[in-house]
Design a protein around this motif. Sequence first.
Motif, PDB file in Angstrom:
ATOM      1  N   GLU A 182       0.842  -1.209   0.000  1.00  5.64           N
ATOM      2  CA  GLU A 182       0.000   0.000   0.000  1.00  5.64           C
ATOM      3  C   GLU A 182       0.876   1.258   0.000  1.00  5.64           C
ATOM      4  OE1 GLU A 182      -2.500  -0.274   3.415  1.00  5.64           O
ATOM      5  OE2 GLU A 182      -3.989  -1.501   2.354  1.00  5.64           O
ATOM      6  N   VAL A 183       0.395   2.315  -0.600  1.00  9.85           N
ATOM      7  CA  VAL A 183       1.092   3.605  -0.568  1.00  9.85           C
ATOM      8  C   VAL A 183       0.267   4.531   0.321  1.00  9.85           C
ATOM      9  CG1 VAL A 183       2.026   5.517  -1.918  1.00  9.85           C
ATOM     10  CG2 VAL A 183       1.867   3.231  -2.937  1.00  9.85           C
ATOM     11  N   ASP A 184       0.879   5.019   1.371  1.00  6.24           N
ATOM     12  CA  ASP A 184       0.189   5.889   2.336  1.00  6.24           C
ATOM     13  C   ASP A 184      -1.153   5.297   2.779  1.00  6.24           C
ATOM     14  OD1 ASP A 184       2.268   7.717   2.157  1.00  6.24           O
ATOM     15  OD2 ASP A 184       1.318   8.780   0.470  1.00  6.24           O
ATOM     16  N   GLY A 185      -1.177   4.008   2.942  1.00  4.10           N
ATOM     17  CA  GLY A 185      -2.391   3.342   3.424  1.00  4.10           C
ATOM     18  C   GLY A 185      -3.439   3.081   2.357  1.00  4.10           C
ATOM     19  N   ILE A 186      -3.115   3.373   1.082  1.00  3.27           N
ATOM     20  CA  ILE A 186      -4.070   3.162  -0.012  1.00  3.27           C
ATOM     21  C   ILE A 186      -3.547   2.016  -0.886  1.00  3.27           C
ATOM     22  CG2 ILE A 186      -5.264   4.247  -1.974  1.00  3.27           C
ATOM     23  CD1 ILE A 186      -5.832   5.719   0.599  1.00  3.27           C
TER      24      ILE A 186
ATOM     25  N   SER B 240      -7.906  15.199  -3.153  1.00  2.13           N
ATOM     26  CA  SER B 240      -9.368  15.301  -3.168  1.00  2.13           C
ATOM     27  C   SER B 240     -10.016  13.910  -3.089  1.00  2.13           C
ATOM     28  CB  SER B 240      -9.853  16.037  -4.407  1.00  2.13           C
ATOM     29  OG  SER B 240      -9.661  15.244  -5.564  1.00  2.13           O
ATOM     30  N   PHE B 241      -9.279  12.884  -3.508  1.00  2.00           N
ATOM     31  CA  PHE B 241      -9.793  11.514  -3.406  1.00  2.00           C
ATOM     32  C   PHE B 241      -9.570  10.936  -2.000  1.00  2.00           C
ATOM     33  CE2 PHE B 241     -10.997   9.600  -7.534  1.00  2.00           C
ATOM     34  CZ  PHE B 241     -10.770  10.695  -8.362  1.00  2.00           C
ATOM     35  N   TYR B 242      -8.285  10.907  -1.603  1.00  2.00           N
ATOM     36  CA  TYR B 242      -7.915  10.116  -0.418  1.00  2.00           C
ATOM     37  C   TYR B 242      -7.408  10.945   0.753  1.00  2.00           C
ATOM     38  CZ  TYR B 242      -7.882   6.732  -4.233  1.00  2.00           C
ATOM     39  OH  TYR B 242      -8.217   5.998  -5.318  1.00  2.00           O
ATOM     40  N   GLY B 243      -7.332  12.260   0.577  1.00  2.00           N
ATOM     41  CA  GLY B 243      -6.849  13.107   1.673  1.00  2.00           C
ATOM     42  C   GLY B 243      -5.352  12.995   1.901  1.00  2.00           C
ATOM     43  N   ILE B 244      -4.614  12.361   0.941  1.00  4.93           N
ATOM     44  CA  ILE B 244      -3.152  12.299   1.065  1.00  4.93           C
ATOM     45  C   ILE B 244      -2.532  13.097  -0.084  1.00  4.93           C
ATOM     46  CG2 ILE B 244      -2.984  10.079   2.267  1.00  4.93           C
ATOM     47  CD1 ILE B 244      -2.462   8.835  -0.548  1.00  4.93           C
ATOM     48  N   ALA B 245      -1.417  13.780   0.206  1.00  2.00           N
ATOM     49  CA  ALA B 245      -0.837  14.636  -0.830  1.00  2.00           C
ATOM     50  C   ALA B 245       0.669  14.725  -0.674  1.00  2.00           C
ATOM     51  CB  ALA B 245      -1.460  16.027  -0.746  1.00  2.00           C
ATOM     52  N   ASP B 246       1.367  14.924  -1.816  1.00  2.00           N
ATOM     53  CA  ASP B 246       2.821  15.136  -1.784  1.00  2.00           C
ATOM     54  C   ASP B 246       3.131  16.570  -1.391  1.00  2.00           C
ATOM     55  OD1 ASP B 246       3.560  12.545  -2.567  1.00  2.00           O
ATOM     56  OD2 ASP B 246       3.079  13.015  -4.655  1.00  2.00           O
ATOM     57  N   VAL B 247       2.290  17.500  -1.863  1.00  2.00           N
ATOM     58  CA  VAL B 247       2.449  18.912  -1.487  1.00  2.00           C
ATOM     59  C   VAL B 247       1.081  19.381  -0.970  1.00  2.00           C
ATOM     60  CG1 VAL B 247       4.280  19.414  -3.140  1.00  2.00           C
ATOM     61  CG2 VAL B 247       1.913  19.673  -3.834  1.00  2.00           C
ATOM     62  N   SER B 248       1.052  20.509  -0.294  1.00  2.00           N
ATOM     63  CA  SER B 248      -0.213  20.925   0.320  1.00  2.00           C
ATOM     64  C   SER B 248      -1.244  21.242  -0.773  1.00  2.00           C
ATOM     65  CB  SER B 248       0.008  22.151   1.202  1.00  2.00           C
ATOM     66  OG  SER B 248       0.035  23.309   0.404  1.00  2.00           O
ATOM     67  N   PRO B 249      -2.524  20.946  -0.519  1.00  2.00           N
ATOM     68  CA  PRO B 249      -3.576  21.219  -1.512  1.00  2.00           C
ATOM     69  C   PRO B 249      -3.624  22.699  -1.913  1.00  2.00           C
ATOM     70  CG  PRO B 249      -4.444  19.888   0.288  1.00  2.00           C
ATOM     71  CD  PRO B 249      -3.059  20.287   0.678  1.00  2.00           C
ATOM     72  N   ALA B 250      -3.330  23.593  -0.930  1.00  2.00           N
ATOM     73  CA  ALA B 250      -3.358  25.032  -1.255  1.00  2.00           C
ATOM     74  C   ALA B 250      -2.276  25.353  -2.279  1.00  2.00           C
ATOM     75  CB  ALA B 250      -3.139  25.853   0.013  1.00  2.00           C
ATOM     76  N   LEU B 251      -1.098  24.754  -2.112  1.00  2.00           N
ATOM     77  CA  LEU B 251      -0.010  24.977  -3.074  1.00  2.00           C
ATOM     78  C   LEU B 251      -0.392  24.398  -4.443  1.00  2.00           C
ATOM     79  CD1 LEU B 251       2.857  26.027  -3.543  1.00  2.00           C
ATOM     80  CD2 LEU B 251       3.735  23.801  -2.801  1.00  2.00           C
ATOM     81  N   SER B 252      -1.041  23.225  -4.419  1.00  2.00           N
ATOM     82  CA  SER B 252      -1.502  22.614  -5.675  1.00  2.00           C
ATOM     83  C   SER B 252      -2.450  23.563  -6.406  1.00  2.00           C
ATOM     84  CB  SER B 252      -2.246  21.308  -5.392  1.00  2.00           C
ATOM     85  OG  SER B 252      -1.343  20.325  -4.987  1.00  2.00           O
ATOM     86  N   LEU B 253      -3.399  24.106  -5.661  1.00  2.00           N
ATOM     87  CA  LEU B 253      -4.379  25.011  -6.278  1.00  2.00           C
ATOM     88  C   LEU B 253      -3.693  26.267  -6.797  1.00  2.00           C
ATOM     89  CD1 LEU B 253      -7.402  25.519  -6.808  1.00  2.00           C
ATOM     90  CD2 LEU B 253      -7.508  26.682  -4.590  1.00  2.00           C
ATOM     91  N   GLY B 254      -2.760  26.796  -5.968  1.00  2.00           N
ATOM     92  CA  GLY B 254      -2.038  28.008  -6.364  1.00  2.00           C
ATOM     93  C   GLY B 254      -1.256  27.793  -7.655  1.00  2.00           C
ATOM     94  N   MET B 255      -0.570  26.662  -7.758  1.00  2.00           N
ATOM     95  CA  MET B 255       0.236  26.380  -8.953  1.00  2.00           C
ATOM     96  C   MET B 255      -0.658  26.173 -10.187  1.00  2.00           C
ATOM     97  SD  MET B 255       3.373  26.633  -8.131  1.00  2.00           S
ATOM     98  CE  MET B 255       4.478  25.735  -9.208  1.00  2.00           C
ATOM     99  N   THR B 256      -1.792  25.513  -9.964  1.00  2.00           N
ATOM    100  CA  THR B 256      -2.721  25.301 -11.076  1.00  2.00           C
ATOM    101  C   THR B 256      -3.230  26.657 -11.598  1.00  2.00           C
ATOM    102  OG1 THR B 256      -3.433  23.287  -9.949  1.00  2.00           O
ATOM    103  CG2 THR B 256      -4.770  24.001 -11.785  1.00  2.00           C
TER     104      THR B 256
END
Lengths: 256, 315
Positions: free
Chosen positions: A52-56, A217-233
Amino acid sequence: MKALNTNAIRAIYRFEMARTLRTLTQSIVSPVLSTSLYFVVFGAAIGGRIPEVDGIAYGSFIVPGLIMLSLLTQSVANASFGIYFPRFTGTIYEVLSAPVSYLEIVIAYVGAAASKSLILGAIILATAGLFVPLHIDHPLWMLLFLVLTAVTFSLLGFIVGIWADGFEKLNLVPMLIITPLTFLGGSFYSIDMLPPFWQTVTLFNPVVYLVSGFRWSFYGIADVSPALSLGMTLLFLFACIGIVAWIFKTGYRLKP
Amino acid sequence: MTLMLSVSNLSKVYAGKKGDFQALKDINLEIRRGEIFALLGPNGAGKTTLIGIICGLINASSGKITVDGHDNVADYRAARELIGLVPQELTTDAFETVFSAVSFSRGLFGKPRNPAYIEQVLRSLSLWDKRNSKIMTLSGGMKRRLLIAKALSHEPRMLFLDEPTAGVDVELRRDMWNLVRKLRDDGVTVLLTTHYIEEAEEMADRIGVISKGEIILVEDKATLMHKLGKKQLTVYLNEALASIPAALADDALELSADGYTLSYTYDAEQEAEGRRQQRGIGDLLNELNKAGIGYRDVNTKQSSLEEIFVSLVNR
């Protein structure tokens, strides 16, 4: 300022969507088939041997990345072909001579390309549900990442379609840039699994932020923070909007 | 008469690696509402560039264009809504049906759907039977008509036809001329560019000649024909003359080498400019009778627009 020429937007949008229906195999069936093959190979055959990766479970872990892979390549391919083909055949004269603003042209072409990608993303998500167990922790965020990514990469495709002066260049960006960046952007692995040096290098890959945010957004696990993801997008979205605005201001490759 | 199109001080320079190329030089042109205006010019004269700038396909380097009073850049929506463009090349989609392609054009120009009007346009162009055919299955002539149908789909008030009958057979050409005349009768202003002088002579109310990026002449067709037209009278004599008798001597009169033919050239342009007072044909024949010169036949020939055109662009 006059109201939008909605009849024109509708006409271009319908024209582009009709093209998708005519080329259903290429537009929908082919990406769904190739994604299913990824599930069979990485999810079932190899995935069973990966912990499993990060419990998934690994098969579930790769679903967001695989949807992103299709979304990015298909958005670029759809939008670039949509604007390049009328340039190639010369029928672009009609759009350029019509009482249509640049904004309306972009809304119609990019809107159609993004719609196709979103439909495809939804189909792949449903297909994935047949192979692996799925759950979505943050459905609205998932939808937001999906829409932003589809629009941003359709804009990128639009830029490619204007820039390209041959079919080879048209395929160059999806094949040589988008696909490698997606494969190396954490679609199939968590970047924690990389040696420290490559973790740092990976952070320069914009796709990392898209995949990471989408997976969160699927599993609540992320490599970088969701806010940073949104900002970069959003940053990438505005960069594409800026380039499209420049194209229309200068008439680059459209108006001599 | 009110103006439909006004072009003022329009110039276009294409920047190139081997230096700039000036495609249009300070063009001034006015097209009257409801007329058919033919723009004649050799290849590369700037006809398509001029139409491209008016219709929004090409950026002007300088100058101003108004369509029915609307600036084609600042008020491009209002200007373009009035314009229909039939391009020179047969640029069509391949997989669309005829009906959907024409409906697409109507929507693109901001008009709501109107299947009844599209039917009327397709019928007028003998395309109704082909409405469900894919464009790729149409012949060249049908594709040309389809382009006209697309240009008419949004009920334009001014139609640009860029070499509409290039590569079109005689029958279809006649059909198109009739269609253009009918459009003019309905109040549509038409600007057509052509290589075929016959087309301009047949159709146009006024004629403009463009050469090397400059408008070198704009004139009513009839005035142009009259002003620049040359008439030649050939008199076939009963007996050979050794030389032209002194009483008849004139710059415009020539005797053939065998002495059996007298040619008299009436040049309306020279007379209009006062360079020469010319005889009428009757005067010349009277003078021949007086001189006792018998003739067995006479023949007159008037110069065509083609000859006028060639003489203009070669000046």
